[in-house]
Motif scaffolding. Structure first.
Motif, mmCIF file in Angstrom:
data_model
loop_
_atom_site.group_PDB
_atom_site.id
_atom_site.type_symbol
_atom_site.label_atom_id
_atom_site.label_comp_id
_atom_site.label_asym_id
_atom_site.label_seq_id
_atom_site.Cartn_x
_atom_site.Cartn_y
_atom_site.Cartn_z
ATOM 1 N N TYR A 185 0.948 -1.435 -0.196
ATOM 2 C CA TYR A 185 -0.450 0.257 -0.291
ATOM 3 C C TYR A 185 0.540 1.178 -0.014
ATOM 4 O O TYR A 185 0.512 2.587 0.248
ATOM 5 N N SER A 232 2.107 4.107 -1.006
ATOM 6 C CA SER A 232 2.798 5.930 -1.848
ATOM 7 C C SER A 232 3.623 5.809 -2.798
ATOM 8 O O SER A 232 3.538 6.526 -3.646
ATOM 9 N N HIS A 257 -3.989 4.117 0.441
ATOM 10 C CA HIS A 257 -5.280 2.949 -0.785
ATOM 11 C C HIS A 257 -5.931 2.729 -0.117
ATOM 12 O O HIS A 257 -6.607 2.333 1.433
ATOM 13 N N LEU A 278 -7.775 4.480 -4.473
ATOM 14 C CA LEU A 278 -6.287 5.781 -3.725
ATOM 15 C C LEU A 278 -7.595 6.673 -3.545
ATOM 16 O O LEU A 278 -8.747 7.837 -3.835
#
Length: 283
Positions: free
Chosen positions: A12, A14, A110, A134
């Motif tokens: 997850y 980013s 996420h 997202l």
């Protein structure tokens, strides 16, 4: 690096999914004892520790104009569920708004990352936009300051400062540029402001003397302005780590305070002298 090899940690994330490989290459390539400047490229990098000074994760704050994005990792899955993520978010907000002077802090999460979604919501972030994959949450500087003043967190003890001390400390902050001064600004913003004639006699105000327990040691200290500081005489600047920490607390209060390289366990044993209680309102 080990944390970032764990698919459960990185799925997850980013940040780039190649971040662990980048870190490994940097460490293998650069023969330096300190790598801070490399990890700070494109943003600010902070390790996150628990109250026992065990590293549990990291936070990256990436500034883009007046906005700042937070990337948060709690690395060891055994630590999930201990609310360490929320604690790291709160420290990240303090740095973003008081140290980096961001106007907005953004977290891109996420849609399936339920732990992070709940943690950022608990810390007051609002959903700004979303796609099926997202969710983008945001915290503005104005909202952060309002929550700090109006909705104190359950995990912290209220502190009190006088109107006079607040005015003087605000003037001080305009000229102080030390690396820890943002902590003092944070404490001033969250403090309950009281009339000097009505402050409780057991509160540590400016120019107070107090018996303080620092970890296992009891010491007598005076809380003073930077120009009056004298470590050998126990006169601690309000801009110092311990000085900022004890401002506004009262007898019996006990709390943890994170210094640059360790956590101190602090208890206010007794206020030995307080200017307001003694009628010394000129101090």
């Amino acid at each position: 690096m080990d944390w970032l090899e764990d698919e459960h940690v990185t799925r997850y994330l980013s940040d780039s999914r190649h971040v662990s490989r980048f870190i490994e290459q940097v460490i293998g390539r650069v023969q330096l004892p300190i790598l801070t400047h490399l990890f700070n490229q494109g943003g600010r990098f902070f390790m996150a520790y628990d109250r026992d000074d065990v590293p549990v994760g990291f936070v990256r704050l990436v500034k883009a104009g007046t906005d700042c994005e937070m990337v948060l990792v709690i690395g060891n899955r055994d630590n999930w569920g201990r609310k360490l993520g929320a604690s790291a978010i709160r420290e990240g907000m303090k740095l973003a708004f008081f140290d980096m002077r961001a106007e907005k802090l953004i977290a891109k999460i996420h849609a399936d990352n339920e732990r992070s979604l709940k943690a950022f919501e608990r810390c007051g972030f609002l959903l700004e936009s979303q796609t099926p994959a997202l969710h983008s949450f945001a915290m503005t500087s104005d909202r952060y300051l309002r929550l700090l003043r109006e909705s104190p967190a359950d995990y912290v003890t209220d502190i009190h400062i006088t109107e006079v001390d607040k005015a003087r400390l605000r003037s001080l902050l305009a000229f102080e540029h030390t690396s820890t001064v943002f902590e003092l600004e944070h404490e001033i913003e969250r403090a309950i402001v009281v009339d000097p004639h009505q402050v409780a006699q057991d509160v540590v105000t400016m120019n107070s003397r107090a018996l303080v327990q620092l970890d296992d040691e009891k010491v007598e200290v005076a809380l003073v302005y930077p120009e009056d500081a004298d470590g050998s005489a126990g006169k601690l600047s309000v801009c110092s780590g311990i000085g900022t920490a004890i401002l506004g607390y009262k007898e019996g209060d006990a709390f943890d305070w994170r210094m640059t390289n360790r956590t101190r366990h602090i208890r206010i044993e007794k206020v030995l002298y307080q200017p307001e209680a003694a009628g010394d309102f000129h101090l």
